[in-house]
Motif scaffolding. Structure first.
Motif, PDB file in Angstrom:
ATOM      1  N   ALA A  79       0.838  -1.206   0.000  1.00 59.21           N
ATOM      2  CA  ALA A  79       0.000   0.000   0.000  1.00 59.21           C
ATOM      3  C   ALA A  79       0.868   1.250   0.000  1.00 59.21           C
ATOM      4  O   ALA A  79       0.603   2.209  -0.756  1.00 59.21           O
ATOM      5  N   ASP A  80       1.899   1.257   0.823  1.00 61.00           N
ATOM      6  CA  ASP A  80       2.798   2.414   0.874  1.00 61.00           C
ATOM      7  C   ASP A  80       3.505   2.622  -0.464  1.00 61.00           C
ATOM      8  O   ASP A  80       3.643   3.757  -0.946  1.00 61.00           O
ATOM      9  N   SER A  81       3.932   1.533  -1.087  1.00 60.46           N
ATOM     10  CA  SER A  81       4.627   1.635  -2.376  1.00 60.46           C
ATOM     11  C   SER A  81       3.675   2.077  -3.487  1.00 60.46           C
ATOM     12  O   SER A  81       4.024   2.902  -4.336  1.00 60.46           O
ATOM     13  N   LEU A  82       2.472   1.535  -3.503  1.00 59.93           N
ATOM     14  CA  LEU A  82       1.498   1.857  -4.553  1.00 59.93           C
ATOM     15  C   LEU A  82       1.060   3.315  -4.508  1.00 59.93           C
ATOM     16  O   LEU A  82       0.948   3.978  -5.548  1.00 59.93           O
ATOM     17  N   VAL A  83       0.802   3.829  -3.310  1.00 60.93           N
ATOM     18  CA  VAL A  83       0.326   5.211  -3.224  1.00 60.93           C
ATOM     19  C   VAL A  83       1.406   6.190  -3.670  1.00 60.93           C
ATOM     20  O   VAL A  83       1.108   7.271  -4.189  1.00 60.93           O
TER      21      VAL A  83
END
Length: 357
Positions: A79-83
């Motif tokens: 999630a952190d990487s995607l955002v």
């Protein structure tokens, strides 16, 4: 002086907030018949007005929204990487976990696919959200395939996604686990024989009231034959091998197991026309890469899907971690949460095939 110091601190906090590339909120929403309330985290890029979005779909076993398995928070890291590359992300607690209601133990992969669709429907209604896709891990890959076959999903990524028949997956997984076990070749053959017999019997009698009696009959016949063979081959030796028939009957009689046994991904894959990425590690003993990736690529392409990418990554296990012995016992000892090589593959594919939409 104190006032100046406070003003400086407030100014620094404001600047930090302004520079943050995303916002993260805890949210609650309900499925379509309001029978289940989902607790989730929605992460949104704060510096874009419009953006694609993904729902993260977990694999087998009750997991929280971080996708925590053996101490590794796969979904939190994803999630952190995607955002940070401009995607909104919705990640939920599984049924019966955290803020999500419902009973996990009575649900099937089809129910998890319905949950993923409900999450995607909710996400699509949020301000700024454009294309909505699914990223499913392991059984979550099968749920993503089932959900995408409805035509209501814009792109799919499977991570060690289950993409063979359930009965075949069980046999492949069982063979890999037995091969990696520290037992003799003699006992490996015995384990392989009884588990294959039980899988085939359970498959044949799934959804019938004959399941238990047929499993016991199969087991008793094998046990009689195996005891005779062991006494002849290993005279005077104590037999340590056990197959826990009562535990297996309880498992095989569950709704989840019977759906899994009879699951066939092909009819679902034949209907998927949206961009599809399937990634597996070559050290995965839970979802062997070759059989799963080959079936995905062949079925999708033969049925007209023009954007299909499959990728096997060297040295990675089922959780996309670099492993050594690559057994399940090693998982909790490995560092990290998600390998950067795997993330780069996902990132480049999303930027090429989804962000431009």
């Amino acid at each position: 002086m104190l006032l100046v110091y406070l003003l400086c601190c407030l100014s620094a906090l404001h600047a930090t907030a302004q520079q943050s590339p995303f916002r993260s909120d805890s949210v609650l929403f309900f499925n379509r018949d309001s029978s289940i309330r989902f607790g989730a985290t929605l992460t949104v890029p704060s510096q874009r007005k419009n953006f694609p979005a993904v729902v993260l779909v977990s694999g087998t076993g009750k997991q929280n929204r971080d996708g925590l398995m053996a101490g590794h928070a796969m979904f939190r890291v994803l999630a952190d990487s995607l955002v940070r590359i401009g995607f909104a992300v919705l990640r939920t607690d599984d049924r019966g976990v955290g803020a999500t209601t419902g009973v996990y133990e009575t649900a099937t992969t089809a129910d998890f696919a319905a949950d993923a669709l409900d999450a995607a429907d909710w996400l699509r209604k949020q301000p700024g959200v454009g294309a909505v896709g699914l990223i499913g891990h392991s059984e979550g890959g099968a749920a993503a395939i089932i959900a995408a076959a409805t035509g209501k999903i814009d792109f799919v990524v499977t991570l060690a996604g289950l993409a063979t028949r359930g009965i075949d997956a069980l046999k492949l997984q069982n063979q890999a686990i037995i091969n990696a076990a520290p037992v003799s070749d003699y006992d490996k053959r015995r384990h392989q024989t009884i588990t294959t017999l039980m899988f085939d019997t359970a498959y044949r009698y799934a959804y019938t009231n004959l399941m238990e009696s047929k499993l016991r009959t199969t087991y008793n016949a094998w046990k009689h034959s195996d005891d005779s063979a062991y006494a002849k081959d290993m005279p005077g030796k104590y037999d340590h091998m056990r197959f826990f028939i009562d535990s297996y009957i309880l498992q095989a009689s569950s709704a989840w197991y019977q759906f899994h046994l009879r699951y066939d991904p092909v009819p679902y894959l034949e209907r998927i026309r949206v961009p599809f990425l399937a990634v597996n590690g070559d050290k995965d003993i839970m979802v062997p890469w070759r059989e799963n990736l080959d079936l995905v690529a062949r079925t999708l392409r033969e049925n007209g899907n023009k954007v299909v990418t499959v990728k096997v990554l060297q040295g990675l296990n089922h959780l996309f971690l670099r492993c050594h012995s690559c057994t399940n016992e090693e998982l909790s000892k490995l560092p990290g949460d998600f390998d950067t090589t795997a993330w780069e593959v996902i990132k480049q594919w999303l930027l090429e095939y989804v962000s431009a939409q």
